[in-house]
Design a protein around this motif. Sequence first.
Motif, short mmCIF file in Angstrom:
data_model
loop_
_atom_site.label_atom_id
_atom_site.label_comp_id
_atom_site.label_asym_id
_atom_site.label_seq_id
_atom_site.Cartn_x
_atom_site.Cartn_y
_atom_site.Cartn_z
N ARG A 16 0.93 -1.18 0.55
CA ARG A 16 0.00 -0.09 0.21
C ARG A 16 1.51 1.43 -0.48
NH1 ARG A 16 -0.85 2.75 3.26
NH2 ARG A 16 -0.89 1.99 5.53
N LYS A 17 2.07 1.09 0.74
CA LYS A 17 2.75 2.93 0.75
C LYS A 17 3.67 2.56 -0.13
CE LYS A 17 3.07 1.57 6.01
NZ LYS A 17 3.52 1.63 7.19
N TYR A 18 4.07 1.60 -0.96
CA TYR A 18 4.71 1.51 -2.29
C TYR A 18 4.26 2.25 -3.06
CZ TYR A 18 7.37 -0.14 -6.47
OH TYR A 18 7.33 -0.11 -8.14
N ARG A 53 -8.65 -9.80 -3.27
CA ARG A 53 -9.04 -9.56 -4.62
C ARG A 53 -9.41 -7.87 -5.04
NH1 ARG A 53 -7.38 -10.68 -9.56
NH2 ARG A 53 -8.65 -11.94 -11.04
N MET A 54 -10.03 -7.23 -4.15
CA MET A 54 -9.77 -5.53 -4.45
C MET A 54 -8.26 -5.02 -4.26
SD MET A 54 -13.50 -4.80 -2.65
CE MET A 54 -13.51 -5.62 -1.86
N ASP A 60 -2.10 -3.36 -8.07
CA ASP A 60 -1.95 -3.91 -9.26
C ASP A 60 -0.40 -4.79 -9.25
OD1 ASP A 60 -2.24 -4.17 -12.15
OD2 ASP A 60 0.05 -1.98 -12.61
N CYS A 61 -1.06 -5.51 -8.37
CA CYS A 61 -0.28 -6.89 -8.03
C CYS A 61 -0.48 -7.90 -8.43
CB CYS A 61 0.94 -6.75 -7.09
SG CYS A 61 -0.71 -6.32 -5.18
N THR A 62 -0.52 -9.20 -7.94
CA THR A 62 -0.68 -10.68 -7.90
C THR A 62 -1.15 -10.77 -5.94
OG1 THR A 62 1.65 -11.87 -7.56
CG2 THR A 62 0.53 -11.03 -9.66
N LEU A 63 -1.92 -12.07 -6.42
CA LEU A 63 -1.93 -12.41 -4.30
C LEU A 63 -0.72 -12.73 -4.31
CD1 LEU A 63 -3.82 -12.87 -2.31
CD2 LEU A 63 -4.44 -15.30 -3.47
N GLU A 71 8.65 -12.23 -4.29
CA GLU A 71 8.93 -10.58 -4.32
C GLU A 71 8.32 -9.72 -6.08
OE1 GLU A 71 13.01 -10.22 -4.54
OE2 GLU A 71 12.90 -12.62 -2.91
N MET A 72 7.83 -9.11 -5.69
CA MET A 72 7.69 -7.34 -6.96
C MET A 72 9.09 -8.13 -7.39
SD MET A 72 5.57 -4.11 -6.19
CE MET A 72 4.63 -3.33 -7.84
#
Length: 79
Positions: A16-18, A53-54, A60-63, A71-72
């Motif tokens: 969220r912060k990212y 999911r929301m 804008d990331c995967t579960l 890792e993103m």
Amino acid sequence: MMQTPEEIGSCMAAMRKYRGLTQEAVRLATGITNATLVRMETGTTEGGMTTYRMLTDIYDCTLGELIGEVEMEIIFDDA
């Protein structure tokens, strides 16, 4: 390796912060109460698949990225 609820919550807060979002912005976009989001981010409660999911849509990331299982991948534009 399975993440603890606290680790999942920490990953969710970091995502969220990212993305530059406040808890209030997430609340307005999803309808999740601030109290619920705080509890999810501290690992005292877990969300359901609809909630996750929301959040993946908003962040804008995967579960897997949301809960810290993978890792993103950060892609930087040269623009």
